[in-house]
Motif scaffolding. Structure first.
Motif, PDB file in Angstrom:
ATOM      1  N   ILE A  11      13.044  12.992 112.669  1.00 64.95           N
ATOM      2  CA  ILE A  11      12.542  14.373 112.731  1.00 64.95           C
ATOM      3  C   ILE A  11      11.017  14.438 112.647  1.00 64.95           C
ATOM      4  O   ILE A  11      10.448  15.524 112.623  1.00 64.95           O
ATOM      5  N   ALA A  12      10.347  13.286 112.630  1.00 67.37           N
ATOM      6  CA  ALA A  12       8.897  13.253 112.454  1.00 67.37           C
ATOM      7  C   ALA A  12       8.120  13.130 113.754  1.00 67.37           C
ATOM      8  O   ALA A  12       6.915  13.380 113.766  1.00 67.37           O
ATOM      9  N   ASN A  13       8.755  12.748 114.839  1.00 69.64           N
ATOM     10  CA  ASN A  13       8.036  12.397 116.056  1.00 69.64           C
ATOM     11  C   ASN A  13       8.444  13.245 117.256  1.00 69.64           C
ATOM     12  O   ASN A  13       8.821  12.729 118.302  1.00 69.64           O
ATOM     13  N   GLY A  14       8.355  14.552 117.080  1.00 70.18           N
ATOM     14  CA  GLY A  14       8.698  15.477 118.152  1.00 70.18           C
ATOM     15  C   GLY A  14       9.623  16.559 117.642  1.00 70.18           C
ATOM     16  O   GLY A  14      10.120  16.498 116.514  1.00 70.18           O
ATOM     17  N   GLU A  15       9.835  17.560 118.475  1.00 66.29           N
ATOM     18  CA  GLU A  15      10.641  18.725 118.083  1.00 66.29           C
ATOM     19  C   GLU A  15      12.122  18.379 118.016  1.00 66.29           C
ATOM     20  O   GLU A  15      12.652  17.681 118.880  1.00 66.29           O
ATOM     21  N   GLY A  16      12.773  18.902 116.992  1.00 62.93           N
ATOM     22  CA  GLY A  16      14.203  18.704 116.831  1.00 62.93           C
ATOM     23  C   GLY A  16      14.530  17.338 116.250  1.00 62.93           C
ATOM     24  O   GLY A  16      13.664  16.598 115.796  1.00 62.93           O
ATOM     25  N   VAL A  17      15.802  17.017 116.275  1.00 65.93           N
ATOM     26  CA  VAL A  17      16.268  15.706 115.838  1.00 65.93           C
ATOM     27  C   VAL A  17      16.237  14.799 117.067  1.00 65.93           C
ATOM     28  O   VAL A  17      16.781  15.149 118.113  1.00 65.93           O
ATOM     29  N   ARG A  18      15.599  13.639 116.929  1.00 64.53           N
ATOM     30  CA  ARG A  18      15.340  12.798 118.088  1.00 64.53           C
ATOM     31  C   ARG A  18      15.760  11.357 117.846  1.00 64.53           C
ATOM     32  O   ARG A  18      15.930  10.929 116.714  1.00 64.53           O
ATOM     33  N   VAL A  19      15.899  10.633 118.919  1.00 61.12           N
ATOM     34  CA  VAL A  19      16.012   9.179 118.893  1.00 61.12           C
ATOM     35  C   VAL A  19      14.604   8.671 119.201  1.00 61.12           C
ATOM     36  O   VAL A  19      13.959   9.156 120.131  1.00 61.12           O
ATOM     37  N   SER A  20      14.115   7.718 118.414  1.00 66.83           N
ATOM     38  CA  SER A  20      12.772   7.180 118.644  1.00 66.83           C
ATOM     39  C   SER A  20      12.829   5.692 118.930  1.00 66.83           C
ATOM     40  O   SER A  20      13.510   4.940 118.240  1.00 66.83           O
ATOM     41  N   LEU A  21      12.098   5.297 119.966  1.00 62.59           N
ATOM     42  CA  LEU A  21      11.980   3.909 120.378  1.00 62.59           C
ATOM     43  C   LEU A  21      10.532   3.475 120.164  1.00 62.59           C
ATOM     44  O   LEU A  21       9.609   4.071 120.729  1.00 62.59           O
ATOM     45  N   GLY A  66      16.320  14.803 122.040  1.00 63.86           N
ATOM     46  CA  GLY A  66      15.792  13.926 123.074  1.00 63.86           C
ATOM     47  C   GLY A  66      15.266  12.621 122.519  1.00 63.86           C
ATOM     48  O   GLY A  66      15.527  12.258 121.371  1.00 63.86           O
ATOM     49  N   LEU A  67      14.498  11.939 123.364  1.00 65.40           N
ATOM     50  CA  LEU A  67      13.942  10.623 123.055  1.00 65.40           C
ATOM     51  C   LEU A  67      12.442  10.742 122.835  1.00 65.40           C
ATOM     52  O   LEU A  67      11.758  11.441 123.577  1.00 65.40           O
ATOM     53  N   THR A  68      11.947  10.023 121.836  1.00 67.18           N
ATOM     54  CA  THR A  68      10.510   9.863 121.639  1.00 67.18           C
ATOM     55  C   THR A  68      10.201   8.380 121.764  1.00 67.18           C
ATOM     56  O   THR A  68      10.883   7.544 121.179  1.00 67.18           O
ATOM     57  N   VAL A  69       9.166   8.066 122.544  1.00 68.29           N
ATOM     58  CA  VAL A  69       8.741   6.683 122.724  1.00 68.29           C
ATOM     59  C   VAL A  69       7.318   6.553 122.203  1.00 68.29           C
ATOM     60  O   VAL A  69       6.436   7.323 122.575  1.00 68.29           O
ATOM     61  N   LEU A  70       7.141   5.607 121.307  1.00 65.36           N
ATOM     62  CA  LEU A  70       5.844   5.337 120.725  1.00 65.36           C
ATOM     63  C   LEU A  70       5.723   3.848 120.495  1.00 65.36           C
ATOM     64  O   LEU A  70       6.532   3.084 120.994  1.00 65.36           O
ATOM     65  N   GLY A  71       4.731   3.418 119.779  1.00 63.40           N
ATOM     66  CA  GLY A  71       4.587   1.973 119.751  1.00 63.40           C
ATOM     67  C   GLY A  71       3.947   1.415 118.513  1.00 63.40           C
ATOM     68  O   GLY A  71       4.004   2.031 117.467  1.00 63.40           O
ATOM     69  N   GLY A  72       3.330   0.323 118.902  1.00 62.25           N
ATOM     70  CA  GLY A  72       2.907  -0.255 120.164  1.00 62.25           C
ATOM     71  C   GLY A  72       2.314   0.804 121.092  1.00 62.25           C
ATOM     72  O   GLY A  72       1.825   1.823 120.679  1.00 62.25           O
ATOM     73  N   PRO A  85      11.685   3.414 134.980  1.00 62.91           N
ATOM     74  CA  PRO A  85      13.048   3.595 135.479  1.00 62.91           C
ATOM     75  C   PRO A  85      14.035   4.040 134.400  1.00 62.91           C
ATOM     76  O   PRO A  85      15.009   4.730 134.694  1.00 62.91           O
ATOM     77  N   PHE A  86      13.769   3.682 133.151  1.00 63.35           N
ATOM     78  CA  PHE A  86      14.636   4.132 132.062  1.00 63.35           C
ATOM     79  C   PHE A  86      14.505   5.641 131.868  1.00 63.35           C
ATOM     80  O   PHE A  86      15.506   6.343 131.693  1.00 63.35           O
ATOM     81  N   PHE A  87      13.288   6.169 131.934  1.00 64.10           N
ATOM     82  CA  PHE A  87      13.098   7.621 131.837  1.00 64.10           C
ATOM     83  C   PHE A  87      13.819   8.334 132.977  1.00 64.10           C
ATOM     84  O   PHE A  87      14.453   9.379 132.782  1.00 64.10           O
ATOM     85  N   LEU A  94      21.164  12.699 131.412  1.00 62.71           N
ATOM     86  CA  LEU A  94      21.085  13.664 130.307  1.00 62.71           C
ATOM     87  C   LEU A  94      19.911  14.617 130.538  1.00 62.71           C
ATOM     88  O   LEU A  94      18.933  14.615 129.788  1.00 62.71           O
ATOM     89  N   PRO A  95      19.977  15.426 131.595  1.00 66.21           N
ATOM     90  CA  PRO A  95      18.820  16.245 131.973  1.00 66.21           C
ATOM     91  C   PRO A  95      18.398  17.276 130.928  1.00 66.21           C
ATOM     92  O   PRO A  95      17.265  17.754 130.952  1.00 66.21           O
ATOM     93  N   GLN A  96      19.288  17.611 130.014  1.00 63.60           N
ATOM     94  CA  GLN A  96      18.956  18.595 128.989  1.00 63.60           C
ATOM     95  C   GLN A  96      18.124  17.995 127.849  1.00 63.60           C
ATOM     96  O   GLN A  96      17.581  18.722 127.024  1.00 63.60           O
ATOM     97  N   LYS A  97      17.993  16.681 127.797  1.00 64.69           N
ATOM     98  CA  LYS A  97      17.242  16.007 126.734  1.00 64.69           C
ATOM     99  C   LYS A  97      15.772  15.898 127.125  1.00 64.69           C
ATOM    100  O   LYS A  97      15.442  15.641 128.281  1.00 64.69           O
ATOM    101  N   THR A  98      14.893  16.100 126.150  1.00 62.95           N
ATOM    102  CA  THR A  98      13.456  15.983 126.411  1.00 62.95           C
ATOM    103  C   THR A  98      12.973  14.580 126.058  1.00 62.95           C
ATOM    104  O   THR A  98      13.550  13.895 125.218  1.00 62.95           O
ATOM    105  N   ILE A  99      11.908  14.183 126.733  1.00 60.82           N
ATOM    106  CA  ILE A  99      11.262  12.910 126.433  1.00 60.82           C
ATOM    107  C   ILE A  99       9.836  13.198 125.975  1.00 60.82           C
ATOM    108  O   ILE A  99       9.056  13.821 126.693  1.00 60.82           O
ATOM    109  N   TRP A 100       9.547  12.749 124.757  1.00 58.61           N
ATOM    110  CA  TRP A 100       8.200  12.777 124.203  1.00 58.61           C
ATOM    111  C   TRP A 100       7.664  11.358 124.257  1.00 58.61           C
ATOM    112  O   TRP A 100       8.406  10.399 124.028  1.00 58.61           O
TER     113      TRP A 100
END
Length: 161
Positions: A11-21, A66-72, A85-87, A94-100
């Motif tokens: 819940i720290a890296n974007g709006e809503g509850v997210r999966v973070s990579l 949605g998904l949040t990608v950070l790093g790295g 290609p993954f995005f 899953l077109p309703q999911k957002t990508i941050w």
């Protein structure tokens, strides 16, 4: 590409509850970086088809925004080749999911221009999958813990979609 961690509830890296990579590999090396171990391009686990399936399964839950990608650094050219290609796949399935996506690079200087230093053949595809980009290097002298979804005052939240 390698990754350091997948958080299936964040819940720290974007709006809503997210999966973070948290991808591995970064050449920026911001002083005060919270995730220095991911500077190494070989840190963590190799990103495979199985990793994609694991993330897609986690994203499929109704309560996940949605998904949040950070790093790295996601916009290292080596990482763009895998993430773009993954995005596209996520947006198709899953077109309703957002990508941050978080980047230490500057969107309108390093990524968007045709001569930007992080521009590569995968950049346009990657940008087309991102809904919200948080850009700019972390600057310890501008650190502000009151900012939502950012670590320092110079960083911007840019809605691409």
């Amino acid at each position: 590409m390698h990754y350091g961690e997948i958080k299936k509830i964040d819940i720290a890296n974007g709006e809503g509850v997210r999966v973070s990579l948290f991808v591995s590999g970064c050449t920026i090396h911001c002083p005060g970086c919270f995730n220095k171990c991911t500077w190494d391009f070989c840190y963590g686990t190799e990103f495979t088809h199985h990793t994609e399936e694991e993330i897609l399964e986690a994203l499929s839950k109704d309560f996940i925004s949605g998904l949040t990608v950070l790093g790295g650094e996601p916009f290292e050219k080596e990482n763009q080749k895998t993430l773009a290609p993954f995005f596209t796949k996520i947006k198709r399935l899953l077109p309703q999911k957002t990508i941050w996506c978080y980047t230490g690079y500057i969107y309108d200087k390093d990524i968007l221009p045709k001569d930007g230093k992080q521009r590569c053949p995968s950049t346009d595809e990657m940008l087309s999958g991102i809904d919200v980009l948080v850009d700019g290097p972390f600057k310890e002298e501008l650190k502000d813990i009151s900012l939502q979804f950012r670590g320092s005052q110079n960083q911007r939240i840019i809605k691409l979609r």
